[in-house]
Design an enzyme around this catalytic site. Structure first.
Site, PDB file in Angstrom:
ATOM      1  CB  SER A  68     -87.604  75.620   1.568  1.00  0.00           C
ATOM      2  OG  SER A  68     -86.700  76.309   1.909  1.00  0.00           O
ATOM      3  CE1 TYR A  75     -91.345  78.560   4.843  1.00  0.00           C
ATOM      4  CE2 TYR A  75     -88.987  77.690   4.720  1.00  0.00           C
ATOM      5  CZ  TYR A  75     -90.067  78.173   4.045  1.00  0.00           C
ATOM      6  OH  TYR A  75     -90.409  78.348   2.893  1.00  0.00           O
TER       7      TYR A  75
HETATM    8  P1  NAD Z   1     -96.877  83.198  -1.300  1.00  0.00           P
HETATM    9  O1  NAD Z   1     -97.144  84.031  -0.056  1.00  0.00           O
HETATM   10  O2  NAD Z   1     -96.699  83.974  -2.648  1.00  0.00           O
HETATM   11  O3  NAD Z   1     -97.792  82.090  -1.531  1.00  0.00           O
HETATM   12  C1  NAD Z   1     -98.363  81.431  -0.560  1.00  0.00           C
HETATM   13  C2  NAD Z   1     -99.684  80.793  -1.093  1.00  0.00           C
HETATM   14  O4  NAD Z   1    -100.135  79.954  -0.087  1.00  0.00           O
HETATM   15  C3  NAD Z   1    -100.842  81.614  -1.438  1.00  0.00           C
HETATM   16  O5  NAD Z   1    -101.593  81.265  -2.360  1.00  0.00           O
HETATM   17  C4  NAD Z   1    -101.624  81.826  -0.170  1.00  0.00           C
HETATM   18  O6  NAD Z   1    -103.024  82.227  -0.334  1.00  0.00           O
HETATM   19  C5  NAD Z   1    -101.560  80.398   0.229  1.00  0.00           C
HETATM   20  N1  NAD Z   1    -101.691  80.164   1.636  1.00  0.00           N
HETATM   21  C6  NAD Z   1    -101.136  80.459   2.689  1.00  0.00           C
HETATM   22  N2  NAD Z   1    -101.878  80.087   3.929  1.00  0.00           N
HETATM   23  C7  NAD Z   1    -102.977  79.327   3.502  1.00  0.00           C
HETATM   24  C8  NAD Z   1    -103.854  78.314   3.975  1.00  0.00           C
HETATM   25  N3  NAD Z   1    -103.870  78.263   5.542  1.00  0.00           N
HETATM   26  N4  NAD Z   1    -104.775  77.665   3.407  1.00  0.00           N
HETATM   27  C9  NAD Z   1    -104.517  77.750   1.972  1.00  0.00           C
HETATM   28  N5  NAD Z   1    -103.710  78.330   1.415  1.00  0.00           N
HETATM   29  C10 NAD Z   1    -102.768  79.345   1.993  1.00  0.00           C
HETATM   30  O7  NAD Z   1     -95.292  82.557  -1.097  1.00  0.00           O
HETATM   31  P2  NAD Z   1     -94.374  81.583  -2.013  1.00  0.00           P
HETATM   32  O8  NAD Z   1     -93.092  82.240  -2.002  1.00  0.00           O
HETATM   33  O9  NAD Z   1     -95.007  81.444  -3.385  1.00  0.00           O
HETATM   34  O10 NAD Z   1     -94.347  80.422  -1.203  1.00  0.00           O
HETATM   35  C11 NAD Z   1     -95.108  78.957  -1.932  1.00  0.00           C
HETATM   36  C12 NAD Z   1     -94.302  77.977  -1.218  1.00  0.00           C
HETATM   37  O11 NAD Z   1     -93.188  77.951  -1.535  1.00  0.00           O
HETATM   38  C13 NAD Z   1     -94.104  77.695   0.487  1.00  0.00           C
HETATM   39  O12 NAD Z   1     -94.344  76.545   0.666  1.00  0.00           O
HETATM   40  C14 NAD Z   1     -92.937  78.313   0.490  1.00  0.00           C
HETATM   41  O13 NAD Z   1     -92.524  77.825   1.751  1.00  0.00           O
HETATM   42  C15 NAD Z   1     -91.943  77.638  -0.515  1.00  0.00           C
HETATM   43  N6  NAD Z   1     -91.020  78.482  -0.865  1.00  0.00           N
HETATM   44  C16 NAD Z   1     -90.739  79.603  -1.000  1.00  0.00           C
HETATM   45  C17 NAD Z   1     -89.659  80.350  -1.174  1.00  0.00           C
HETATM   46  C18 NAD Z   1     -89.383  81.561  -1.767  1.00  0.00           C
HETATM   47  O14 NAD Z   1     -88.174  82.209  -1.573  1.00  0.00           O
HETATM   48  N7  NAD Z   1     -90.492  82.214  -1.873  1.00  0.00           N
HETATM   49  C19 NAD Z   1     -88.572  79.482  -1.126  1.00  0.00           C
HETATM   50  C20 NAD Z   1     -88.518  78.232  -0.867  1.00  0.00           C
HETATM   51  C21 NAD Z   1     -89.843  77.767  -0.727  1.00  0.00           C
END
Ligand code: NAD
Length: 257
Positions: A139, A152
């Protein structure tokens, strides 16, 4: 580029960024192992529509024994993991002194330690085949901090460090390990923060979305899961054979400030 015959495991791929990356890999013909909670059938159907072979394992990324079962499942189903995308993640916002201990432990386990476990289990097979791609979804918070996100930020800085150490350990092999550092991507994880901002400020969701971008992301545009999927494909390509241990920001200028 064809990934036919390669197997990609994407943790947390039933939603958001993980599903976008799994879709990009599937479009190139990779066998896909999905993981995550929620609408599993919808995610499977979305990936299967590409024609790529797809299966699912419901391991909870906070539980090492379940991660071991998932890796064994991938090996038994498709012969081992060639492309490992560590993407599962959760968020919780509170100041350090108010941060619930259980949330801290869960964020470190899911956002950081799970990537150690998947890597330690995937690397022996990758070394045997002398080819592998590990893509850790960190991130902008792997590079800089924000108040209220201690767990985080610690986990994401940690995964950038894990990425560098793994890249050094594999530097003379056909295995690469890199991190992607997205800024804001409009997924359920971020929508929750927009909802909270709208409720706290008694403002519209549109206003909350604009404020959220304006605070951190100079482009004022969300990064998309498709863009992150394309970057993952590049990291899987031969052109990226010597890209090792980078933390690649896709953040609309967030960390350039
Ligand atoms: P999201 O909530 O849409 O998806 C998260 C996914 O992780 C889902 O499929 C959920 O079921 C799964 N998950 C959650 N807890 C779990 C567990 N205990 N075991 C297995 N699966 C689990 O979120 P996203 O925004 O797509 O985030 C995905 C990644 O990207 C994360 O690591 C997040 O930190 C990172 N990220 C997101 C952003 C953003 O702006 N959305 C920015 C930077 C980084």
């Amino acid at each position: 580029m064809s990934l036919k015959g390669k197997t990609a495991l994407v943790t947390g791929s039933t939603s958001g960024i993980g599903m976008g990356i799994a879709h990009s890999l599937a479009l190139q013909g990779a066998n896909i192992v999905l993981n995550g909670f929620g609408d599993v059938d919808g995610a499977k159907a979305h990936i299967a529509a590409t024609g790529a072979p797809v299966d699912y394992h419901g391991a909870d990324m906070s539980k090492p024994a379940e991660i071991e079962a998932m890796m064994a499942f991938a090996a038994q189903r498709f012969g081992g993991v060639d492309i490992l995308v560590n993407n599962a993640g959760i968020q919780h916002v509170a100041n350090v002194e108010d941060f619930p201990v259980g949330r801290w432990d869960a964020i470190i386990a899911i956002n950081l330690s799970s990537a150690f476990h998947t890597q330690r289990l995937a690397l022996p097979g990758m070394r045997q085949r002398n080819w592998g791609r590990i893509v850790n979804i960190a991130s902008a918070h792997g590079l800089v901090a924000s108040a209220g996100k201690s767990a985080y930020v610690a986990a994401k800085h940690g995964i950038v460090g894990l990425t560098k150490a793994t890249a050094l350990e594999t530097a003379t092999t056909g295995i690469t390990c890199n991190a992607i550092c997205p800024g804001w991507v409009l997924t359920p994880l971020v929508q929750k923060q927009i909802d909270a901002r709208a409720a706290a400020g008694n403002i519209s969701l549109d206003q909350a979305r604009t404020d959220l971008l304006g605070e951190k992301q100079p482009s004022l545009q969300f990064t998309t899961p498709e863009q992150l999927g394309e970057l993952t494909l590049f990291l899987c390509s031969a052109a990226a054979d010597n890209v090792r241990g980078v933390a690649w920001a896709v953040d609309g200028g967030w960390t350039a400030q």
